[in-house]
Enzyme design. Sequence first.
Site, mmCIF file in Angstrom:
data_model
loop_
_atom_site.group_PDB
_atom_site.id
_atom_site.type_symbol
_atom_site.label_atom_id
_atom_site.label_comp_id
_atom_site.label_asym_id
_atom_site.label_seq_id
_atom_site.Cartn_x
_atom_site.Cartn_y
_atom_site.Cartn_z
ATOM 1 N N HIS A 18 51.653 -96.219 -11.242
ATOM 2 C CA HIS A 18 52.724 -97.201 -11.003
ATOM 3 C C HIS A 18 53.653 -97.416 -12.202
ATOM 4 C CE1 HIS A 18 50.921 -98.253 -7.193
ATOM 5 N NE2 HIS A 18 49.811 -98.712 -7.746
HETATM 6 ZN ZN LIG Z 1 45.597 -98.320 -5.814
#
Ligand SMILES: [Zn+2]
Length: 258
Positions: A18
Amino acid sequence: MAEQPAGIVYSPASGTHHARPGRASGFCYLNAPVLGILALLDSGIDRVLYVDLDAHHGDGVEDAFADDDRVLTLSVHEDGRWPFTGKAEDRPDAMAVNLPVPPAFNDTEMDYLLETVILPMGRAFHPQALVIQTGADALAEDPLSRLELSNGALWRAVRALMGLAPRLMVVGGGGYNPWSVGRCWAGIWAVLNGIDPAVPPTPEAEGVLRSLSWSRAAGRNPPEHWFTTLADAPRPGPLRDEVRRVAAAAITKMVRTG
Ligand SMILES: [Zn+2]
């Protein structure tokens, strides 16, 4: 059995998919998959396949390479869950395929996506290197998703994918039940070494599993099989229309973008 790649890197702590160039995101500070792929590209490789099996969309990796024809990113993740990106219809012209799946996603459905979408697209791309993100949070016993895979589904995926490219990098990812993470990722280590993971853990490994603690309710009375087995019981189930639709959308997109 799939062909064994010439070079394999396994770094379970490096699935931080992320993180962004300018900020941390979703428990991820540096995006290790992106940095690993950039290192591969810098070394002269120009076709990298990235397959993300974490319960959450691999948004940071997709964003890094969406406009780069050298990298095809493929992400299977729970629809409607944070970070709420990765819809099947997003980025129609990008080298990014998203397979957002419904809650209760089961082993049968994972096998179906593997056979109908992930493996055919991976083969057609002729990757020189393959990166697999094996987040353990799509497993049924993980508290952060509502997906219901057994670890056998992830092991089958790794085993099937690993022969697609001569160089393989496998990273971990999310995973918030310490027993299911440890058992899943130990099993991936076995798969990468051509060993059947569905065997009892050694006494030393069982000792490690028995020494873990977890403050959530499910951790107060862990079932005995979390200590004495690596393999979950299989979790087959119905192949639902939502999953078929997601597969069809992905295939349509790839046919269109070539
Ligand atoms: Zn995850």
